[in-house]
Design an enzyme around this catalytic site. Structure first.
Site, PDB file in Angstrom:
ATOM      1  N   CYS A   1       0.808  -1.217   0.000  1.00 25.94           N
ATOM      2  CA  CYS A   1       0.000   0.000   0.000  1.00 25.94           C
ATOM      3  C   CYS A   1       0.849   1.279   0.000  1.00 25.94           C
ATOM      4  O   CYS A   1       1.414   1.622  -1.022  1.00 25.94           O
ATOM      5  CB  CYS A   1      -0.987  -0.049   1.156  1.00 25.94           C
ATOM      6  SG  CYS A   1      -2.447   0.931   0.850  1.00 25.94           S
TER       7      CYS A   1
ATOM      8  N   ARG B   1     -12.585   6.438  -0.762  1.00 27.08           N
ATOM      9  CA  ARG B   1     -11.600   5.439  -0.324  1.00 27.08           C
ATOM     10  C   ARG B   1     -12.034   4.050  -0.805  1.00 27.08           C
ATOM     11  O   ARG B   1     -13.236   3.736  -0.870  1.00 27.08           O
ATOM     12  CB  ARG B   1     -11.467   5.425   1.210  1.00 27.08           C
ATOM     13  CG  ARG B   1     -10.765   6.642   1.773  1.00 27.08           C
ATOM     14  CD  ARG B   1     -10.335   6.443   3.226  1.00 27.08           C
ATOM     15  NE  ARG B   1      -9.220   5.490   3.343  1.00 27.08           N
ATOM     16  CZ  ARG B   1      -7.938   5.825   3.169  1.00 27.08           C
ATOM     17  NH1 ARG B   1      -7.647   7.070   2.794  1.00 27.08           N
ATOM     18  NH2 ARG B   1      -6.972   4.939   3.312  1.00 27.08           N
TER      19      ARG B   1
ATOM     20  N   HIS C   1      -3.583  -5.716   2.585  1.00 30.97           N
ATOM     21  CA  HIS C   1      -3.247  -5.759   4.008  1.00 30.97           C
ATOM     22  C   HIS C   1      -3.824  -7.053   4.590  1.00 30.97           C
ATOM     23  O   HIS C   1      -4.379  -7.893   3.873  1.00 30.97           O
ATOM     24  CB  HIS C   1      -3.909  -4.587   4.740  1.00 30.97           C
ATOM     25  CG  HIS C   1      -3.404  -3.246   4.372  1.00 30.97           C
ATOM     26  ND1 HIS C   1      -2.168  -2.776   4.733  1.00 30.97           N
ATOM     27  CD2 HIS C   1      -3.993  -2.256   3.662  1.00 30.97           C
ATOM     28  CE1 HIS C   1      -2.014  -1.535   4.284  1.00 30.97           C
ATOM     29  NE2 HIS C   1      -3.103  -1.196   3.621  1.00 30.97           N
TER      30      HIS C   1
END
Ligand code: GLN
Length: 239
Positions: free
Chosen positions: A95, A129, A191
């Site tokens: 990320c 997002r 993640h």
């Protein structure tokens, strides 16, 4: 097998969100289970670091603010990291660090942060997002994880992705591509942390490292039943 494997952990205090340090723990344990010793060394802002005997490099995710803290320091190490990448040192960047391994990351507030250019990609922050569970088909099989980023990443024409998205978004909301791969340098938005539930990816990085250092050609198998079951459950989770 024996010997010491050195892992460089990039900016563990500023770039470690959503449990990404678990990737270093996974690399350590899968190496130790196979009889290797492991030396994990932190790369911190403003502190000189000698990469000459490093076998694996890892960098985790971070808020825009964390990226601003480490950005200039990473740039200062960019030439060395690019040379290590070209020489075949395996790397995993997640990320926020993944974004800064590209050419630039421009935050949603318009702040442009230059990257070190290992990957041919650019990232621009979005008001929307991208958050949720994600499943990716890759050369390392199905990968499962969790994504949470404003950045929308566009790969350059010759940049190989890590894989194709089957659930979730990945690099951006249109391409159905996730991450980037150049040789044994792997970038991803996953993640979770990504490695515990994706042991084939973890072992790819490990074999690349011990192969270069010790001439190892194959790893002793580890009973990955629990990891595979965890990945199966994760793959069924709703977006
Ligand atoms: N700050 C970056 C973004 O929002 C990276 C986030 C992250 O590392 N999870 O896109």
């Amino acid at each position: 097998m024996s010997g010491t494997v050195v892992i460089a952990h990039l900016y563990p205090w500023d770039m470690n969100i959503y449990g990404d340090v678990g990737n270093v723990i996974t690399l350590r344990r899968r190496l130790e289970w196979r009889g290797f010793d492991v030396d994990v060394r932190a790369v911190d802002v403003g502190v000189p670091f000698d990469f000459s005997d490093v076998d694996i490099i890892f960098g985790g995710g971070g808020q825009d603010s964390g990226q601003r803290v480490i950005g200039e320091d990473l740039l200062a190490r960019g030439d060395e990291l690019c040379a290590l990448a070209a020489a075949g040192t395996p790397m995993l960047v997640v990320c926020g660090t993944y974004q800064l391994f590209g050419r630039s990351f421009t935050t949603v507030d318009g702040l442009e942060m230059p990257g070190i250019g290992i990957f041919d990609l650019q990232t621009v922050g979005s008001d929307v997002r991208t958050i949720g569970n994600i499943v990716v088909e890759s050369p390392f099989g199905r990968l499962v994880g969790f994504e949470n980023h404003s950045g929308q990443t566009i790969l350059g024409p010759g940049q190989e992705p890590l894989g194709s998205v089957t659930a979730g978004y990945g690099n951006n909301r249109e391409s159905r591509r996730e991450g980037a791969r150049t040789g044994d340098v792997i970038g991803t938005y996953l993640h979770g942390p990504v490695l515990p539930k994706n042991p084939r990816l973890a072992d790819h990085l490990i074999l690349a490292a011990v192969g270069r250092k010790f001439g190892t050609t194959e790893l002793e198998p580890i009973a990955d039943g629990l990891e595979r079951r965890a990945a199966d459950v994760a793959a069924l989770r709703p977006r």
